[in-house]
Every structure is written in structure tokens, then in C-alpha cells.
Write a protein that holds these residues in place. Structure first.
Motif: not given
Length: 259
Positions: A150, A152-158, A184
């Protein structure tokens, strides 16, 4: 069903002299206490989505944290599916899926490991957790990053992973604190789809947001909080009627009425 009646919560101010001028002028500051929530009431029935609105600092997050059992109210009542949350927080917690403003994921764990861990905390068996993750991964589009750390996750992934973690135990009610902030358009749309799915399943959903287009698109009920007090609590159609053609003006009208 979720029912909240006359909630109140105050916090001690360690050093009032260090408050900013704006904070000192807030009418909720009384001596050495700041009354974040003074009188908040609303309800959300099965299959309804309630949008919780209010300016920054209105008391929305404090209200949701009390609803989730993270904070104990000073006054008022909270009932979830007939369970008194204040008297039986452990029982109520099993019925709640709560996404806070911070995802709080463990960065060194993968998305799958984060979700699995919370499933275990809720007493779920390994097979049930695996099946639930597979379902949520399809619904929230997690497959492409589910087995990455986690950190390495982007905001959306998190955010999507945090939502999956919050509902892994198939809660009876779902509470989301600004679930689309920083996302996004595509990631936000995935969250919207998830909320609609919960509604179709008959799950009551409460979510706070600053995006009035989300309220118009998703909500059945609207509650507006300002300065720790409920200023509006009614249907979406009643909210829109406050200023036909302008959701923003309808929101402003509720604040002006309480001024």
C-alpha cells in the motif's frame, strides 16, 4: 436504520491563549471547552443514502466518529438497527462499516493483506474473507493493485482499498467520511457505483461531502450541520426546493437561516 437524537460532544482546550483570533470568536468556545457538536439529530432508513453537509469545522467528522463508536457522546442517543451504540458499542461496531477521513492503511502490507487483517479482526473465517475480497475487488476495481504494498498506492488506490477494508465484514450500515476527496473522476465514479450498490442491497449509507453534485446524484436525504447544530434535515427534494435550480444557494440558505 440509523437514528441520532440530540448528540453533543465537547473537548477540553489545553491552552485557550494559544487559540487563533478566529477560534476565539467561535461561539462554541465556552471557557476551557470547545463544544464541537451541540445538538445534532437525523435518521437514515433501510436503502437510503444520506448526505451530510456543512462548512469546514461544522462538526461533521465529530458526529460521524460518535456514530462509529470511535468517540463517546456527552449527551444524546445513537441507535443502529435497534442497538444502543452508547450502551453497547462492541455490538454496534459489528454492524458498522466506517471509512474515516484518513485511510490508515498499513503501508508495508499489500491491499489484500490489509483487508484480510480487518476481516480477521471481525472474526471472519479465511474462506469467507477470500470470497468477500474477490467480490469487492470486482466491485471497486482493485485487481490491478490488490497484491502490491500500500505504500506505493495512489490516492485513489488507497481510498478504494480502505473502503473494501471497511466493509469486508458485510456491515448492516455504512458510514463514509468524504470518500471521494482527492480522487480523480474515474476513481470517484467507482465509489459512486459502490454506494448505489449498497443502496440496492438495502444498506443505509451516510456520507459527508463538500460536492453538491454527489448529493444530487446519490442522496435521498440531506442533513446540514453548522456550528455543531442541525440546520436542515429532510428529503433531497425538500432541500432543492430551498432554492430551485441552485444546490449551492440551497446550502447557503440553510446556513443563513441559522445565523
Amino acid at each position: 436504520m440509523i437514528k441520532i437524537a440530540h448528540l453533543a460532544k465537547r473537548f477540553a482546550v489545553e491552552n485557550p491563549k494559544k487559540l487563533s483570533e478566529q477560534e476565539k470568536k467561535d461561539p462554541r468556545l465556552k471557557g476551557r471547552y470547545f463544544h464541537s457538536v451541540k445538538d445534532v439529530s437525523f435518521s437514515c432508513n433501510q436503502g437510503q443514502v444520506l448526505g451530510l453537509l456543512g462548512p469546514n469545522g461544522a462538526g461533521k467528522t465529530t458526529t460521524l466518529r460518535m456514530l462509529s463508536t470511535a468517540l463517546k457522546p456527552d449527551h444524546g442517543e445513537i441507535a443502529i438497527q435497534g442497538v444502543n451504540v452508547v450502551e453497547k458499542p462492541l455490538v454496534a461496531r459489528q454492524k458498522i462499516g466506517f471509512l474515516s477521513g484518513s485511510t490508515g492503511l498499513y503501508g508495508r502490507l499489500t491491499g489484500r493483506e490489509n483487508i484480510t487483517y480487518f476481516g480477521q479482526l471481525h472474526g471472519m473465517q479465511a474462506d469467507a474473507i477470500e470470497q468477500r475480497i474477490a467480490y469487492l475487488a470486482d466491485l471497486l476495481e482493485l485487481h490491478s493493485f490488490l497484491d502490491r504494498r500500500c505504500e506505493s498506492f495512489s490516492t485513489g488506490m488507497k481510498q478504494r482499498t480502505a473502503i473494501a477494508r471497511a466493509v469486508v465484514h458485510s456491515p448492516e450500515v455504512v458510514i463514509l467520511d468524504e470518500p471521494t476527496t482527492g480522487l480523480d473522476i474515474m476513481a470517484a465514479q467507482t465509489v459512486h457505483t459502490f454506494i448505489r450498490q449498497l443502496k440496492e442491497q438495502g444498506t443505509p449509507v451516510i456520507f459527508s461531502t463538500h460536492h453538491l453534485d454527489e448529493v444530487s446524484e446519490l442522496c435521498d436525504q440531506v442533513t446540514v450541520i453548522d456550528a455543531g447544530v442541525t440546520r436542515f434535515n429532510n428529503s433531497l427534494s425538500a432541500f432543492k426546493a430551498l432554492s430551485p435550480g441552485s444546490m449551492h444557494q440551497a446550502f447557503l440558505n440553510t446556513l443563513q437561516q441559522g445565523a
